[in-house]
Design an enzyme around this catalytic site. Structure first.
Site, short mmCIF file in Angstrom:
data_model
loop_
_atom_site.label_atom_id
_atom_site.label_comp_id
_atom_site.label_asym_id
_atom_site.label_seq_id
_atom_site.Cartn_x
_atom_site.Cartn_y
_atom_site.Cartn_z
N HIS A 1 -34.43 -25.51 7.17
CA HIS A 1 -33.55 -24.82 8.11
C HIS A 1 -32.61 -23.87 7.37
O HIS A 1 -32.31 -22.78 7.84
CB HIS A 1 -32.77 -25.84 8.92
CG HIS A 1 -31.70 -25.25 9.78
ND1 HIS A 1 -31.95 -24.23 10.67
CD2 HIS A 1 -30.38 -25.54 9.90
CE1 HIS A 1 -30.83 -23.92 11.30
NE2 HIS A 1 -29.86 -24.69 10.84
N HIS B 1 -40.49 -25.05 17.71
CA HIS B 1 -39.32 -24.73 16.90
C HIS B 1 -39.13 -25.77 15.79
O HIS B 1 -38.76 -26.91 16.05
CB HIS B 1 -38.09 -24.70 17.81
CG HIS B 1 -36.84 -24.28 17.14
ND1 HIS B 1 -35.74 -25.10 17.02
CD2 HIS B 1 -36.49 -23.11 16.56
CE1 HIS B 1 -34.76 -24.46 16.42
NE2 HIS B 1 -35.19 -23.24 16.12
#
Length: 352
Positions: free
Chosen positions: A69, A27
């Site tokens: 992000h 991730h």
């Protein structure tokens, strides 16, 4: 038979055997150990045995995909320390919320390359701040090149698992993502269902458009609250009903639910894995993090929120329920848990 005073404990749902061998998805790279979405984070994840590395994709002013992000880079870069960009701080409405900061779509790639990444969660991951200022913001092209180079060096196939971030927002400002992303993957030779790629999105119409453009496998992301920002479904809760999952299976290969939609701590598990498998969908939950802060109290070790708890137990439980892969900020832990559950060697070739 148990009486009303002595009821038998509720059993876990019957496990639905994995439809595919479980994969470990890094991730944002090994983001528990390096600033997220940097080549260093992805490189460490690969060294630790991850099968896929995950870049969140946003666009620059000149239509280049970069990994951040969010398109707001205030918390993930040193942009605030660059006086030449002070006047680009602004407020925008994205997915219905007002956000203030600096946004990738207001910078050319050349300008973004003058910035350096920094740790997004410094209070929880203070050791990662030692790497602040060392790494550039990577492009999708650089990440693809890394995955291909690492595959050749390790003898393992390293895939990428990109997420389209805010695709309807980018489309609204004249920067639709779908054809650009497919073109980038086509250039890499990745255009079939057997390509080492999954494309994920919290939105629905974005995935439907991609379904018409590519055979690359698609993953519908789901959360335990709210619904798709594009309004294509009333809520994520509606999407995990049997009828909803059947609709998702019409355009997606699998789902990526919030892990709490499957099991939380010692609470009884849901039937989501079994229901998704019945619809022919693979299940890749997100995100297993080691810090106590991200775990239910029953899995804490000690009282420090940044201390590491029993994330291993959380991963083992969901593997036992039949998940087909999972996202983690700590790929080495994930690989060890996956290998223990499947009877593989303790560490794959090319790991450290």
């Amino acid at each position: 038979m148990a009486t009303s005073r002595e009821r038998a404990p509720r059993a876990e749902p019957l496990a639905a055997p994995s439809l595919s061998p479980p994969i470990v998805i890094a991730h944002r790279g090994a983001s528990g150990l390096r600033p997220e979405h940097t080549l260093a984070s992805y490189e460490l994840a690969i060294a630790q045995g991850a099968d896929f590395i995950e870049p969140d994709l946003v666009l620059t002013k000149d239509d280049v995909f970069v990994a951040r992000h969010e398109n707001n880079i205030a918390d993930t870069s040193d942009v605030a320390d660059h006086p030449e960009f002070a006047d680009r701080r602004t407020t925008k409405t994205i997915d219905g919320e007002q956000v203030t900061g600096w946004f990738t779509e207001d910078f050319t790639l050349a300008e973004l390359k003058t910035l350096r990444a920094k740790e997004r969660l410094p209070m929880l991951r203070p050791a990662n701040t030692d790497y602040d200022g060392r790494f550039q913001i990577p492009t999708l092209e650089e990440i693809i090149a890394l995955a291909k180079r690492a595959s050749a060096e390790t003898g393992r196939t390293i895939g990428i698992y990109p997420e389209t971030k805010h695709p309807s927002y980018f489309a609204s400002i004249g920067q639709p993502m779908e054809r650009r992303l497919v073109a980038a993957l086509d250039a890499a030779g990745w255009n079939g269902a057997d390509a080492p790629v999954f494309i994920q999105s919290f939105e629905v119409d974005n995935l439907r458009r991609l379904h018409a453009l590519t055979k690359v496998r698609l993953i519908q992301l789901l959360d335990d609250t709210g619904g798709p920002a594009d309004g294509a479904a009333p809520s994520y809760a509606d999407m995990i009903s049997p009828a909803g999952l059947k609709q998702v299976a019409g355009y997606a290969w699998g789902i990526g639910p919030n892990k709490d939609m499957i099991a939380v701590g010692s609470k009884p598990a849901t039937t989501l894995v079994r229901d998704a498998h019945a619809a022919g969908l693979r299940v890749h939950p997100w995100t297993f993090r080691a810090e106590n802060y991200f775990l239910p109290r029953s899995q804490w070790k000690g009282l420090n929120p940044r201390g590491h708890g029993d994330v291993e137990a959380a991963i083992r439980r969901q593997l036992a329920l039949g998940i087909d892969g999972f996202f983690t900020d700590f790929p080495l832990i994930g690989v060890e848990m996956r290998n223990a559950a499947t009877g593989k060697g303790s560490r794959p070739k090319g790991s450290i």
